[in-house]
Design a protein around this motif. Structure first.
Motif, PDB file in Angstrom:
ATOM      1  N   GLY A  32       0.784  -1.221   0.000  1.00 55.30           N
ATOM      2  CA  GLY A  32       0.000   0.000   0.000  1.00 55.30           C
ATOM      3  C   GLY A  32       0.818   1.274   0.000  1.00 55.30           C
ATOM      4  O   GLY A  32       0.346   2.307   0.485  1.00 55.30           O
ATOM      5  N   ALA A  33       2.022   1.235  -0.559  1.00 52.18           N
ATOM      6  CA  ALA A  33       2.889   2.420  -0.611  1.00 52.18           C
ATOM      7  C   ALA A  33       3.073   2.888  -2.045  1.00 52.18           C
ATOM      8  O   ALA A  33       3.103   2.082  -2.979  1.00 52.18           O
ATOM      9  CB  ALA A  33       4.248   2.117   0.008  1.00 52.18           C
ATOM     10  N   LEU A  34       3.197   4.197  -2.216  1.00 52.61           N
ATOM     11  CA  LEU A  34       3.527   4.802  -3.499  1.00 52.61           C
ATOM     12  C   LEU A  34       4.927   5.382  -3.378  1.00 52.61           C
ATOM     13  O   LEU A  34       5.163   6.326  -2.620  1.00 52.61           O
ATOM     14  CB  LEU A  34       2.518   5.893  -3.859  1.00 52.61           C
ATOM     15  N   VAL A  35       5.871   4.785  -4.100  1.00 48.68           N
ATOM     16  CA  VAL A  35       7.290   5.118  -3.972  1.00 48.68           C
ATOM     17  C   VAL A  35       7.800   5.694  -5.283  1.00 48.68           C
ATOM     18  O   VAL A  35       7.567   5.121  -6.355  1.00 48.68           O
ATOM     19  CB  VAL A  35       8.102   3.858  -3.591  1.00 48.68           C
ATOM     20  N   GLY A  36       8.482   6.814  -5.210  1.00 50.86           N
ATOM     21  CA  GLY A  36       9.077   7.423  -6.390  1.00 50.86           C
ATOM     22  C   GLY A  36      10.580   7.204  -6.429  1.00 50.86           C
ATOM     23  O   GLY A  36      11.238   7.264  -5.384  1.00 50.86           O
ATOM     24  N   VAL A  37      11.090   6.944  -7.616  1.00 54.18           N
ATOM     25  CA  VAL A  37      12.536   6.866  -7.836  1.00 54.18           C
ATOM     26  C   VAL A  37      12.864   7.836  -8.964  1.00 54.18           C
ATOM     27  O   VAL A  37      12.359   7.690 -10.084  1.00 54.18           O
ATOM     28  CB  VAL A  37      12.991   5.442  -8.199  1.00 54.18           C
ATOM     29  N   VAL A  38      13.696   8.821  -8.663  1.00 53.82           N
ATOM     30  CA  VAL A  38      14.017   9.849  -9.637  1.00 53.82           C
ATOM     31  C   VAL A  38      15.517   9.822  -9.919  1.00 53.82           C
ATOM     32  O   VAL A  38      16.321   9.540  -9.024  1.00 53.82           O
ATOM     33  CB  VAL A  38      13.572  11.245  -9.138  1.00 53.82           C
ATOM     34  N   GLY A  39      15.881  10.083 -11.156  1.00 51.88           N
ATOM     35  CA  GLY A  39      17.296  10.124 -11.510  1.00 51.88           C
ATOM     36  C   GLY A  39      17.464  10.656 -12.917  1.00 51.88           C
ATOM     37  O   GLY A  39      16.592  10.480 -13.769  1.00 51.88           O
ATOM     38  N   GLU A  40      18.579  11.308 -13.157  1.00 49.53           N
ATOM     39  CA  GLU A  40      18.848  11.848 -14.483  1.00 49.53           C
ATOM     40  C   GLU A  40      19.079  10.719 -15.475  1.00 49.53           C
ATOM     41  O   GLU A  40      19.334   9.575 -15.094  1.00 49.53           O
ATOM     42  CB  GLU A  40      20.077  12.758 -14.425  1.00 49.53           C
ATOM     43  N   ASN A  41      18.989  11.039 -16.760  1.00 47.90           N
ATOM     44  CA  ASN A  41      19.298  10.059 -17.792  1.00 47.90           C
ATOM     45  C   ASN A  41      20.733   9.578 -17.609  1.00 47.90           C
ATOM     46  O   ASN A  41      21.644  10.382 -17.409  1.00 47.90           O
ATOM     47  CB  ASN A  41      19.120  10.666 -19.179  1.00 47.90           C
ATOM     48  N   GLY A  42      20.928   8.266 -17.650  1.00 51.91           N
ATOM     49  CA  GLY A  42      22.247   7.701 -17.440  1.00 51.91           C
ATOM     50  C   GLY A  42      22.586   7.410 -15.995  1.00 51.91           C
ATOM     51  O   GLY A  42      23.689   6.935 -15.696  1.00 51.91           O
ATOM     52  N   ALA A  43      21.635   7.665 -15.089  1.00 52.83           N
ATOM     53  CA  ALA A  43      21.905   7.443 -13.663  1.00 52.83           C
ATOM     54  C   ALA A  43      21.837   5.975 -13.264  1.00 52.83           C
ATOM     55  O   ALA A  43      22.273   5.608 -12.175  1.00 52.83           O
ATOM     56  CB  ALA A  43      20.920   8.251 -12.810  1.00 52.83           C
ATOM     57  N   GLY A  44      21.260   5.127 -14.139  1.00 50.82           N
ATOM     58  CA  GLY A  44      21.143   3.709 -13.824  1.00 50.82           C
ATOM     59  C   GLY A  44      19.718   3.251 -13.581  1.00 50.82           C
ATOM     60  O   GLY A  44      19.497   2.122 -13.128  1.00 50.82           O
ATOM     61  N   LYS A  45      18.741   4.100 -13.910  1.00 58.49           N
ATOM     62  CA  LYS A  45      17.343   3.758 -13.648  1.00 58.49           C
ATOM     63  C   LYS A  45      16.907   2.512 -14.415  1.00 58.49           C
ATOM     64  O   LYS A  45      16.215   1.650 -13.861  1.00 58.49           O
ATOM     65  CB  LYS A  45      16.416   4.927 -14.010  1.00 58.49           C
ATOM     66  N   SER A  46      17.285   2.421 -15.679  1.00 59.01           N
ATOM     67  CA  SER A  46      16.866   1.266 -16.476  1.00 59.01           C
ATOM     68  C   SER A  46      17.448  -0.032 -15.918  1.00 59.01           C
ATOM     69  O   SER A  46      16.761  -1.060 -15.858  1.00 59.01           O
ATOM     70  CB  SER A  46      17.294   1.446 -17.942  1.00 59.01           C
ATOM     71  N   THR A  47      18.709   0.011 -15.511  1.00 60.85           N
ATOM     72  CA  THR A  47      19.324  -1.181 -14.906  1.00 60.85           C
ATOM     73  C   THR A  47      18.626  -1.549 -13.610  1.00 60.85           C
ATOM     74  O   THR A  47      18.333  -2.725 -13.350  1.00 60.85           O
ATOM     75  CB  THR A  47      20.820  -0.927 -14.651  1.00 60.85           C
ATOM     76  N   LEU A  48      18.334  -0.551 -12.778  1.00 59.67           N
ATOM     77  CA  LEU A  48      17.623  -0.800 -11.524  1.00 59.67           C
ATOM     78  C   LEU A  48      16.257  -1.426 -11.782  1.00 59.67           C
ATOM     79  O   LEU A  48      15.863  -2.401 -11.110  1.00 59.67           O
ATOM     80  CB  LEU A  48      17.455   0.516 -10.757  1.00 59.67           C
ATOM     81  N   ARG A 160      -6.347  11.487 -14.578  1.00 60.09           N
ATOM     82  CA  ARG A 160      -6.961  10.159 -14.462  1.00 60.09           C
ATOM     83  C   ARG A 160      -5.940   9.137 -13.976  1.00 60.09           C
ATOM     84  O   ARG A 160      -6.252   8.262 -13.169  1.00 60.09           O
ATOM     85  CB  ARG A 160      -7.531   9.715 -15.812  1.00 60.09           C
ATOM     86  N   PHE A 161      -4.722   9.251 -14.496  1.00 58.74           N
ATOM     87  CA  PHE A 161      -3.669   8.330 -14.066  1.00 58.74           C
ATOM     88  C   PHE A 161      -3.450   8.427 -12.562  1.00 58.74           C
ATOM     89  O   PHE A 161      -3.384   7.408 -11.862  1.00 58.74           O
ATOM     90  CB  PHE A 161      -2.363   8.631 -14.812  1.00 58.74           C
ATOM     91  N   TRP A 162      -3.336   9.640 -12.038  1.00 56.96           N
ATOM     92  CA  TRP A 162      -3.057   9.789 -10.611  1.00 56.96           C
ATOM     93  C   TRP A 162      -4.254   9.386  -9.756  1.00 56.96           C
ATOM     94  O   TRP A 162      -4.081   8.832  -8.658  1.00 56.96           O
ATOM     95  CB  TRP A 162      -2.610  11.201 -10.295  1.00 56.96           C
ATOM     96  N   ALA A 163      -5.457   9.645 -10.245  1.00 61.36           N
ATOM     97  CA  ALA A 163      -6.641   9.191  -9.504  1.00 61.36           C
ATOM     98  C   ALA A 163      -6.665   7.674  -9.415  1.00 61.36           C
ATOM     99  O   ALA A 163      -6.975   7.093  -8.357  1.00 61.36           O
ATOM    100  CB  ALA A 163      -7.907   9.720 -10.170  1.00 61.36           C
ATOM    101  N   LEU A 164      -6.327   7.001 -10.523  1.00 55.94           N
ATOM    102  CA  LEU A 164      -6.266   5.544 -10.524  1.00 55.94           C
ATOM    103  C   LEU A 164      -5.170   5.051  -9.584  1.00 55.94           C
ATOM    104  O   LEU A 164      -5.380   4.096  -8.811  1.00 55.94           O
ATOM    105  CB  LEU A 164      -6.003   5.043 -11.941  1.00 55.94           C
ATOM    106  N   THR A 165      -4.007   5.685  -9.631  1.00 51.11           N
ATOM    107  CA  THR A 165      -2.894   5.294  -8.772  1.00 51.11           C
ATOM    108  C   THR A 165      -3.280   5.384  -7.298  1.00 51.11           C
ATOM    109  O   THR A 165      -2.968   4.488  -6.504  1.00 51.11           O
ATOM    110  CB  THR A 165      -1.672   6.186  -9.055  1.00 51.11           C
ATOM    111  N   GLU A 166      -3.964   6.449  -6.934  1.00 48.50           N
ATOM    112  CA  GLU A 166      -4.374   6.613  -5.543  1.00 48.50           C
ATOM    113  C   GLU A 166      -5.389   5.553  -5.126  1.00 48.50           C
ATOM    114  O   GLU A 166      -5.345   5.028  -4.005  1.00 48.50           O
ATOM    115  CB  GLU A 166      -4.927   8.023  -5.335  1.00 48.50           C
ATOM    116  N   ARG A 167      -6.300   5.190  -6.029  1.00 53.37           N
ATOM    117  CA  ARG A 167      -7.262   4.126  -5.713  1.00 53.37           C
ATOM    118  C   ARG A 167      -6.560   2.785  -5.524  1.00 53.37           C
ATOM    119  O   ARG A 167      -6.891   2.017  -4.614  1.00 53.37           O
ATOM    120  CB  ARG A 167      -8.321   4.006  -6.813  1.00 53.37           C
ATOM    121  N   LEU A 168      -5.594   2.516  -6.393  1.00 56.17           N
ATOM    122  CA  LEU A 168      -4.856   1.267  -6.274  1.00 56.17           C
ATOM    123  C   LEU A 168      -4.087   1.209  -4.958  1.00 56.17           C
ATOM    124  O   LEU A 168      -4.071   0.184  -4.264  1.00 56.17           O
ATOM    125  CB  LEU A 168      -3.887   1.111  -7.453  1.00 56.17           C
ATOM    126  N   ARG A 169      -3.432   2.304  -4.612  1.00 54.39           N
ATOM    127  CA  ARG A 169      -2.693   2.350  -3.349  1.00 54.39           C
ATOM    128  C   ARG A 169      -3.641   2.168  -2.170  1.00 54.39           C
ATOM    129  O   ARG A 169      -3.347   1.412  -1.238  1.00 54.39           O
ATOM    130  CB  ARG A 169      -1.935   3.671  -3.217  1.00 54.39           C
TER     131      ARG A 169
END
Length: 206
Positions: A32-48, A160-169
């Protein structure tokens, strides 16, 4: 791994040759958590992301997922020659779903119902992304990992996306949103920044 975690990364590291992409990454995503991961291009997000969903093995560390996974990659996983309906049927078979009831709800939510018989090759990038989200959600996963999920959306679909996300959480789904830039950080329970291969807590729930 914490007892209520749906996803847990412990001391995860990954290198390509002499280049270290991830070093000693830790991340726990509770139910039941909404977690954000932010990083610049090339920071390793795709690998993570690839390690988190099981597409890539880490060089060191441990990844545990304890819930049904829904994954929406940044690159839309669709075939331009197939229609929206054909994609739904393919994923229905892959997920072994008895019907398309949940998928039809999502089509209505994203305004895709009128495009069911259209081939993907003639649809806009934003419309293709709506289908990408529908395919990730149609089996009602309890762990959802989203890579740049609302790219190409207009304002109405963004809301709509964020409303759906909040319902899912609120319904107990654990959600990870990965982006090079996170707007509306107050929506998240925690926000983590990936920089130079390390993941740091940037914002915690108040």
């Amino acid at each position: 791994m914490p007892p209520d975690a749906r996803l847990s990364l412990s001391a995860v590291s990954k290198s390509y040759g002499r280049t270290t992409v991830l070093r000693d990454v830790h991340l726990d995503v509770p139910a039941g958590a909404l977690v954000g991961v932010v990083g610049e291009n090339g920071a390793g997000k795709s690998t993570l992301l690839r390690i988190a969903v099981g597409q890539l093995a880490p060089d060191a560390g441990r990844v545990v997922r304890s819930a049904t996974l829904g994954y929406c990659p940044q690159q839309v996983r669709v075939d331009d020659a197939l229609t929206v309906e054909q994609h739904l049927r393919l994923f229905q078979a892959a997920y072994r779903l008895p019907d398309l009831h949940r998928a039809e709800e999502l089509l209505d939510l994203f305004g895709l119902a009128s495009s069911r018989r259209r081939r993907l090759g003639v649809l806009s990038g934003g419309t293709r992304q709506k289908l990408n989200l529908t395919l990730a959600l149609m089996h009602d996963p309890r762990l959802l990992i989203l890579d740049e999920p609302h790219q190409g959306f207009d304002w109405d679909n963004y809301e709509r996306f964020w409303a759906l996300t909040e319902r899912l959480r609120d319904g107990g789904c654990s959600i990870v949103v990965v982006s090079h830039l996170l707007h509306d950080q107050s929506r998240f329970d925690t926000v983590h920044k990936l920089s130079e291969g390390s993941l740091h807590l940037e914002r915690a729930a108040v």
